[in-house]
Design an enzyme around this catalytic site. Structure first.
Site, PDB file in Angstrom:
ATOM      1  N   PHE A 280      -7.044  22.386 -24.162  1.00 10.39           N
ATOM      2  CA  PHE A 280      -7.324  20.960 -24.268  1.00 10.39           C
ATOM      3  C   PHE A 280      -8.543  20.693 -23.387  1.00 10.39           C
ATOM      4  O   PHE A 280      -8.692  21.314 -22.335  1.00 10.39           O
ATOM      5  CB  PHE A 280      -6.131  20.089 -23.840  1.00 10.39           C
ATOM      6  CG  PHE A 280      -6.451  18.626 -24.022  1.00 10.39           C
ATOM      7  CD1 PHE A 280      -6.474  18.076 -25.294  1.00 10.39           C
ATOM      8  CD2 PHE A 280      -6.804  17.826 -22.945  1.00 10.39           C
ATOM      9  CE1 PHE A 280      -6.848  16.750 -25.479  1.00 10.39           C
ATOM     10  CE2 PHE A 280      -7.174  16.504 -23.124  1.00 10.39           C
ATOM     11  CZ  PHE A 280      -7.189  15.960 -24.401  1.00 10.39           C
ATOM     12  N   THR A 281      -9.382  19.757 -23.819  1.00 13.28           N
ATOM     13  CA  THR A 281     -10.685  19.549 -23.170  1.00 13.28           C
ATOM     14  C   THR A 281     -10.601  19.440 -21.642  1.00 13.28           C
ATOM     15  O   THR A 281     -11.157  20.269 -20.922  1.00 13.28           O
ATOM     16  CB  THR A 281     -11.364  18.292 -23.745  1.00 13.28           C
ATOM     17  OG1 THR A 281     -10.455  17.195 -23.643  1.00 13.28           O
ATOM     18  CG2 THR A 281     -11.727  18.482 -25.217  1.00 13.28           C
TER      19      THR A 281
ATOM     20  N   TYR B  16       0.832  -1.202   0.000  1.00 13.05           N
ATOM     21  CA  TYR B  16       0.000   0.000   0.000  1.00 13.05           C
ATOM     22  C   TYR B  16       0.870   1.257   0.000  1.00 13.05           C
ATOM     23  O   TYR B  16       0.582   2.230  -0.674  1.00 13.05           O
ATOM     24  CB  TYR B  16      -0.939   0.031   1.211  1.00 13.05           C
ATOM     25  CG  TYR B  16      -1.965   1.143   1.094  1.00 13.05           C
ATOM     26  CD1 TYR B  16      -3.168   0.933   0.414  1.00 13.05           C
ATOM     27  CD2 TYR B  16      -1.715   2.409   1.618  1.00 13.05           C
ATOM     28  CE1 TYR B  16      -4.088   1.959   0.255  1.00 13.05           C
ATOM     29  CE2 TYR B  16      -2.632   3.439   1.458  1.00 13.05           C
ATOM     30  CZ  TYR B  16      -3.819   3.213   0.785  1.00 13.05           C
ATOM     31  OH  TYR B  16      -4.727   4.221   0.624  1.00 13.05           O
TER      32      TYR B  16
ATOM     33  N   LYS C 283       0.012   8.417 -23.364  1.00 11.88           N
ATOM     34  CA  LYS C 283       0.373   8.836 -24.721  1.00 11.88           C
ATOM     35  C   LYS C 283       1.841   8.480 -24.944  1.00 11.88           C
ATOM     36  O   LYS C 283       2.175   7.326 -25.074  1.00 11.88           O
ATOM     37  CB  LYS C 283       0.111  10.339 -24.896  1.00 11.88           C
ATOM     38  CG  LYS C 283      -1.115  10.875 -24.165  1.00 11.88           C
ATOM     39  CD  LYS C 283      -2.442  10.576 -24.841  1.00 11.88           C
ATOM     40  CE  LYS C 283      -3.657  10.946 -24.019  1.00 11.88           C
ATOM     41  NZ  LYS C 283      -3.822  12.318 -23.630  1.00 11.88           N
TER      42      LYS C 283
ATOM     43  N   ARG D 169     -13.017  16.418 -33.686  1.00 20.38           N
ATOM     44  CA  ARG D 169     -12.419  17.491 -32.898  1.00 20.38           C
ATOM     45  C   ARG D 169     -12.898  18.783 -33.529  1.00 20.38           C
ATOM     46  O   ARG D 169     -12.246  19.360 -34.389  1.00 20.38           O
ATOM     47  CB  ARG D 169     -10.880  17.424 -32.906  1.00 20.38           C
ATOM     48  CG  ARG D 169     -10.282  16.528 -31.838  1.00 20.38           C
ATOM     49  CD  ARG D 169     -10.629  16.994 -30.450  1.00 20.38           C
ATOM     50  NE  ARG D 169     -10.023  16.185 -29.392  1.00 20.38           N
ATOM     51  CZ  ARG D 169     -10.668  15.795 -28.284  1.00 20.38           C
ATOM     52  NH1 ARG D 169     -11.943  16.058 -28.099  1.00 20.38           N
ATOM     53  NH2 ARG D 169     -10.042  15.132 -27.353  1.00 20.38           N
TER      54      ARG D 169
ATOM     55  N   ASP E  95       2.167  20.925 -20.152  1.00 20.51           N
ATOM     56  CA  ASP E  95       1.397  19.713 -20.434  1.00 20.51           C
ATOM     57  C   ASP E  95       2.297  18.869 -21.334  1.00 20.51           C
ATOM     58  O   ASP E  95       2.386  19.102 -22.537  1.00 20.51           O
ATOM     59  CB  ASP E  95       0.082  20.068 -21.124  1.00 20.51           C
ATOM     60  CG  ASP E  95      -0.768  18.837 -21.405  1.00 20.51           C
ATOM     61  OD1 ASP E  95      -0.207  17.720 -21.416  1.00 20.51           O
ATOM     62  OD2 ASP E  95      -1.980  18.983 -21.622  1.00 20.51           O
TER      63      ASP E  95
HETATM   64  C1  LIG Z   1      -4.893  13.102 -22.942  1.00 14.39           C
HETATM   65  C2  LIG Z   1      -4.484  14.453 -22.617  1.00 14.39           C
HETATM   66  C3  LIG Z   1      -4.696  14.998 -21.344  1.00 14.39           C
HETATM   67  C4  LIG Z   1      -5.479  14.278 -20.256  1.00 14.39           C
HETATM   68  O1  LIG Z   1      -4.913  13.090 -19.899  1.00 14.39           O
HETATM   69  P1  LIG Z   1      -5.758  11.769 -19.510  1.00 14.39           P
HETATM   70  O2  LIG Z   1      -4.722  10.762 -19.225  1.00 14.39           O
HETATM   71  O3  LIG Z   1      -6.631  11.428 -20.688  1.00 14.39           O
HETATM   72  O4  LIG Z   1      -6.576  12.114 -18.310  1.00 14.39           O
HETATM   73  C5  LIG Z   1      -4.223  16.267 -21.102  1.00 14.39           C
HETATM   74  N1  LIG Z   1      -3.599  16.972 -22.051  1.00 14.39           N
HETATM   75  C6  LIG Z   1      -3.386  16.492 -23.279  1.00 14.39           C
HETATM   76  C7  LIG Z   1      -2.679  17.330 -24.295  1.00 14.39           C
HETATM   77  C8  LIG Z   1      -3.832  15.228 -23.615  1.00 14.39           C
HETATM   78  O5  LIG Z   1      -3.638  14.772 -24.857  1.00 14.39           O
END
Ligand SMILES: *Cc1c(COP(=O)(O)O)cnc(C)c1O
Length: 460
Positions: free
Chosen positions: A128-129, A76, A262, A386, A219
Site C-alpha cells: 500500500f502506498t 490536554y 475507512k 491505481r 493493516d
Molecule cells: C488509507 C490506508 C492507509 C493509510 O491511512 P491514512 O489514514 O490515509 O493515513 C494504510 N493502509 C491502507 C490499506 C489504507 O487503505
C-alpha cells in the site's frame, strides 16, 4: 462464483440531513479538468457530482457519533474520550495497548521506525502506498508475497488477499528470519481491489511466523469488510457475527495499524494497537514527538469519541451487509454492461481494468489516469488512478510497472443512494461505448513522493 445480494442489502438507517450538490455542465467540467492537470485529485470537490475518489474520511457519521462530538473532553492530557476509545479498541479488536494517531500513516510511521532496521525485509500481501513508503523511509525493503491470483483481474478466487506461504518461506530462507521484523498483512487488500484474506490462510501464516519468531502486523483499515467476506464465503463462519470474526482475525496477529477513516466511519483518526509492551512503550515515546501526547495523538477529544462509537457501528452485521451490498450492486451493473472489472467484486469499491478498457493506450501513457479523467468529463463522477502513477518510482529512480492498471470507484460509507449507483454505472457504460476514440496522457509535473496526489498531465 455467484455473488450475493441484489435487493437484500437495503440500508439499516434513514437520512435526516442532506448536503446539496452543484450540478455541472460538460463545458464546466472540461474547464475544471484542464485546470486540475487531468488529475482527479486536483479537482475542487465543489465541481464533483458523485465523489468516488476514496472511501477515506468520506463516510457519513451517525446521529450517535455527532452526539458523541458534543461530549469531547478537550483536556490536554487524559481525556475521557481516550479512555473510552481504549476500552472499545480492546473490546472490539482485542489488542492490548493503544496509541492514537492523527490517521493511519501516523501509526505506520511510528511502527516502521520502531521495528525496521536498515537492510530489513518486510514481506506483505501487496503493497500500500503510505505503508511501503514508511517501510522504505525506515531503511526496509518491501517484498510482495500475495498469491499470484491477486495480480489477475479475471481470476475469481474468493480470497485473493491470501499470502503465498511458499513465497514467504523462500524469503526467510534467502534472508534469514532475523532480517524480517514482521510480516505486514492487510485485510481487504486495497491495491488488489478490496480482496479478502481467508481465516485459514491467516492461521497458517501464524503457524509459520511463530516457528521463525516473526511478528505479524495487521493493516486493519478494512477488517470488518474482510470479516463479511469470510462470513459469506468461508466454511464454518456463516453463523458467526462480524464482531466475532474480526476478533478472531486479530487474534492471529501481534499488532495493528489502523486508518479509522475507512471502516471505522470517522472523518479523521487512526491508531497503533499492539500486544507487546516494549513496542508500546517506544511508540508512546515517539508519538509525543510526531503526533501529540499519547492520550490524543493529534486528535481532538471529540474525534476520539466519534471513533469509539464508529468502531462499534462498523462491526454491526446489518451495517456491513448494506455497505458491501451497495458495492456489489454497482459492480453487478458494470458486469452487465460488459465493463472489465476486477473480480470478485471487492469490499469498498469497484476497480475497472483500464488496460482492458483502453487497450490502445500503453502504460507509459497512463490508461487508468486517462479513464478517470474521461469519467469525470462524462458525468462529474470522480474516480482515481491505481496503476503506474500510484506505483511511483523505485529507490533507483526507475518506474514501478504494476501488473494491475486500475481505476478505483471507491464508495463512501452511508453517503450515496441506489440512484447514484445507477448514474455511475450508466456513465461508465457511455465512456465504454466511445473507448476507441480516447487518447492517453503525458505527465508534465512529477512530485518526489506519492506522486499520484499532485502530478499534472496534458492530453496527447
Ligand atoms: C488509507 C490506508 C492507509 C493509510 O491511512 P491514512 O489514514 O490515509 O493515513 C494504510 N493502509 C491502507 C490499506 C489504507 O487503505
Amino acid at each position: 462464483m455467484k455473488q450475493v445480494i441484489r435487493k437484500s442489502w437495503a440500508e439499516p438507517y434513514k437520512i435526516k440531513m442532506v448536503e446539496l450538490l452543484k450540478m455541472t455542465t460538460p463545458a464546466q467540467r472540461k474547464k475544471a479538468l484542464k485546470e486540475a492537470g487531468f488529475n482527479t485529485f486536483l479537482l475542487k470537490s465543489e465541481d464533483v457530482y458523485i465523489d468516488l475518489l476514496t472511501d477515506s474520511g468520506t463516510s457519513a457519521m451517525s446521529d450517535r457519533q455527532w452526539a458523541g462530538m458534543m461530549l469531547g473532553d478537550e483536556a490536554y492530557a487524559g481525556s475521557r474520550n481516550f479512555y473510552h476509545l481504549e476500552e472499545v479498541v480492546k473490546e472490539v479488536y482485542g489488542y492490548k495497548y493503544l496509541v492514537p494517531t492523527h490517521q493511519g500513516r501516523g501509526a505506520e510511521h511510528i511502527l516502521s521506525q520502531i521495528l525496521i532496521k536498515k537492510g530489513d525485509i518486510i514481506p506483505g500481501n501487496m503493497y500500500f502506498t503510505t505503508t511501503r513508503l514508511h517501510q522504505e523511509l525506515a531503511g526496509g525493503k518491501f517484498e510482495d508475497i500475495i498469491i499470484s491470483e491477486a495480480h489477475d483481474s479475471e481470476n475469481e478466487f474468493p480470497f485473493k488477499g491470501n499470502v503465498d506461504l511458499n513465497k514467504l518461506e523462500a524469503l526467510i530462507k534467502k534472508h534469514g528470519a532475523e532480517k524480517i521484523p514482521y510480516v505486514s498483512v492487510a485485510t481487504s487488500v486495497n491495491m488488489a481491489g478490496g480482496q479478502p484474506i481467508s481465516m485459514k490462510n491467516l492461521k497458517e501464516l501464524r503457524v509459520l511466523t511463530k516457528k521463525h519468531g516473526i511478528r505479524i502486523i495487521h493493516d486493519m483499515t478494512r477488517v470488518a469488510e474482510n470479516a463479511y467476506f469470510i462470513q459469506q464465503r468461508e466454511k464454518g463462519y456463516q453463523n458467526k457475527s462480524i464482531k466475532q470474526i474480526v476478533k478472531e482475525i486479530n487474534s492471529y496477529t501481534d499488532g495493528a495499524t489502523m486508518s479509522a477513516k475507512k471502516d471505522a466511519l470517522v472523518n479523521i483518526g487512526g491508531f497503533l494497537a499492539i500486544n507487546d509492551w516494549d513496542v508500546f512503550e517506544e511508540a508512546r515515546n515517539m508519538v509525543v514527538v510526531y503526533e501529540g501526547l499519547h492520550t490524543y495523538g493529534g486528535l481532538a477529544g471529540r474525534d476520539m469519541e466519534a471513533m469509539a462509537i464508529g468502531i462499534k457501528e462498523s462491526v454491526d452485521d446489518d451495517h456491513i451487509r448494506a455497505r458491501v451490498g451497495q458495492v456489489i450492486y454497482l459492480g453487478e451493473q458494470m458486469i452487465e454492461y460488459g465493463i472489465p472489472i476486477v473480480k470478485p467484486i471487492g469490499g469498498h469499491g469497484i476497480f475497472v481494468d483500464a488496460r482492458k478498457f483502453l487497450p490502445q493506450i500503453p502504460q507509459d501513457e497512463y490508461p487508468a489516469q486517462t479513464l478517470a479523467a474521461e469519467l469525470y468529463l462524462d458525468s462529474g463522477v470522480r474516480t482515481m488512478e491505481r496503476g503506474v502513477v500510484s506505483a511511483g518510482r523505485k529507490a533507483n529512480g526507475e518506474n514501478y510497472y504494476p501488473k494491475l492498471e486500475l481505476v478505483r470507484f471507491t464508495i463512501p460509507r452511508r453517503v450515496y443512494t441506489q440512484a447514484h449507483m445507477d448514474v455511475i454505472a450508466e456513465s461508465t457504460a457511455r465512456v465504454y461505448e466511445r473507448r476507441n476514440k480516447i487518447k492517453g496522457l503525458k505527465m508534465v509535473y512529477e512530485p518526489k513522493y506519492l506522486r499520484f496526489f499532485q502530478a499534472r498531465f496534458e492530453q496527447l
